[in-house]
Design a protein around this motif. Sequence first.
Motif, mmCIF file in Angstrom:
data_model
loop_
_atom_site.group_PDB
_atom_site.id
_atom_site.type_symbol
_atom_site.label_atom_id
_atom_site.label_comp_id
_atom_site.label_asym_id
_atom_site.label_seq_id
_atom_site.Cartn_x
_atom_site.Cartn_y
_atom_site.Cartn_z
ATOM 1 N N ARG A 166 -2.890 -58.967 -22.133
ATOM 2 C CA ARG A 166 -2.779 -57.752 -21.325
ATOM 3 C C ARG A 166 -1.430 -57.690 -20.612
ATOM 4 N NH1 ARG A 166 -7.162 -56.199 -16.585
ATOM 5 N NH2 ARG A 166 -5.905 -54.626 -15.482
ATOM 6 N N ARG A 200 -10.611 -65.966 -20.827
ATOM 7 C CA ARG A 200 -10.137 -64.907 -19.913
ATOM 8 C C ARG A 200 -8.632 -65.042 -19.665
ATOM 9 N NH1 ARG A 200 -14.733 -63.243 -16.729
ATOM 10 N NH2 ARG A 200 -16.358 -62.819 -18.279
ATOM 11 N N ARG A 221 -11.697 -58.691 -7.159
ATOM 12 C CA ARG A 221 -12.020 -57.423 -7.797
ATOM 13 C C ARG A 221 -12.870 -57.645 -9.044
ATOM 14 N NH1 ARG A 221 -5.945 -55.658 -8.415
ATOM 15 N NH2 ARG A 221 -6.025 -57.809 -9.175
ATOM 16 N N GLU A 222 -13.438 -56.552 -9.546
ATOM 17 C CA GLU A 222 -14.332 -56.660 -10.700
ATOM 18 C C GLU A 222 -13.609 -57.194 -11.928
ATOM 19 O OE1 GLU A 222 -17.490 -53.821 -13.180
ATOM 20 O OE2 GLU A 222 -16.479 -53.081 -11.375
ATOM 21 N N ALA A 223 -12.322 -56.877 -12.057
ATOM 22 C CA ALA A 223 -11.560 -57.327 -13.221
ATOM 23 C C ALA A 223 -11.131 -58.790 -13.117
ATOM 24 C CB ALA A 223 -10.326 -56.435 -13.401
ATOM 25 N N ASP A 224 -11.305 -59.385 -11.950
ATOM 26 C CA ASP A 224 -10.901 -60.777 -11.754
ATOM 27 C C ASP A 224 -12.022 -61.727 -12.190
ATOM 28 O OD1 ASP A 224 -8.599 -59.735 -10.698
ATOM 29 O OD2 ASP A 224 -9.195 -60.024 -8.610
ATOM 30 N N THR A 225 -11.686 -63.000 -12.285
ATOM 31 C CA THR A 225 -12.646 -64.010 -12.722
ATOM 32 C C THR A 225 -12.700 -65.148 -11.711
ATOM 33 O OG1 THR A 225 -12.286 -63.553 -15.075
ATOM 34 C CG2 THR A 225 -13.207 -65.699 -14.522
#
Length: 492
Positions: free
Chosen positions: A94, A87, A140-144
Amino acid sequence: MTIQSRRRQLRSTFVWALVLAALVLAASFVTAIFRETPDYVIAALVLCTFFAAAAGVLLNWRLDSAHSEALRDPLTGLPNRVLLDDRIEQAFRRSRRSGEPFTLIVIDLDGFKDVNDVRGHRAGDAVLRTLARRFEAIVREADTVARVGGDEFVVLSMGTGSDDRAGALVGRLRNALRRPFRVDGALIEIDGSIGWSVYPDDGATGEDLLARADGQMYATKRDTSDETVLITRGIDAGIVRDVEHALERNELIVVYQPILDLASGTPRSAEALIRRVLPDGGLVAPAEFVPHVERTPLVRELTFLVIADALASAQLWASKGHALGVAINIPYRLLDDPQFAEGLSSMLRSQELEPEKVTLEVVPAGPGAGSQVDEDVLARFDALGVRLSLDDAGRAASFAALRVLPLDELKIDVSFVHGLGKSATDAALVRGMIDIGHALGLKVVAEGVETRNAWKVLSDWRCDYAQGFYVASPRSPDDLAEWLSASWPAVA
């Protein structure tokens, strides 16, 4: 992927390959047996094809499951270090395309071993699973959120590109960490040390960013020399349970030692000191049990007991014409505890004592000592009007606390005061701390004054207040009232 995971995957592949081979062999036998009856052969082949397709689907699912398991922590279901590294690489790609920054946050649990020791590994596992869900609910959903060790988590947050935004996220994670956990009816509390780094400001590789975050995290840990042994051996579960039973049986008492104005010799306040009463009438000093409970929810209950006794004692002295304040020791971690702030507010409202006569002596030791605390909680203490004093000044964490707490007072550690007249180094340190306190606009208290010479030296150096056996030993509220009514020994 670990070697064990690869072996499991290979075993699964081999098993399903044997299943497919068996199906093909079965189809061959059916063809040979029913070659004179084409309809049976076709039906058998269709059936074998169906089973082969089902086996293929199951094989693919099993391989996917094995691959997923190899990338996940089996206890919490969070990504492990292997998936986290992937990730992070994706985040770099990105960021290089879009210019979007990201933050890595490292969280190391403090005192988690004590949870396992006191409550058992089952409770520890439950805490880790609950904490994982709390962390996932914050990001958030995009975080890990990844678990990379027994008591270590890492959060990868995209788009968090400034210290202010990272700090806000860290604050939410810290609050989630410090909320109590209820497991099998028991209340469990833990703390943690947190560090973070921001790409691209703090490093160009994943290793650089993690090293920077690790360094910041370890910098928040305080390891004073007199606590090293305790930290090494952890909490004594027997002592914690003994204190719980002592609370139930009212076997804890509070005694008071007066604090005098050095210039006039007038009593100004009294410090509340808790003691454990043994069955034979002997007393156990707080140093023997408080360090073991200060990392458990019990410390809040213990502190409230002392506050309630101190407020009642102050009213007793006031009724006898002695307007004395009270000083109460509180662990550093309680400054960051909204429940403690609310409880103190409720207790003050129920008493007639002016809040400014209550001094909270913050002990710069234990979990989180010297680290930043929640500004909203600090603001509540300020709104209450109570005073904040830094106890045991001179210890390592006390200097960090000087920078982050809105203090009214500095209390010099007894070990330095005892050296007056014996050690030039201790004398220089004491005088230096008096000067530091006054330069910061604080009142200065010297603790452990046991000789006339120490009293005189401190008075000459313009120290504000003194406390110690030269003045009076700790005593019950009633005995202190009698001491105040009598002419106390001349000390000036």
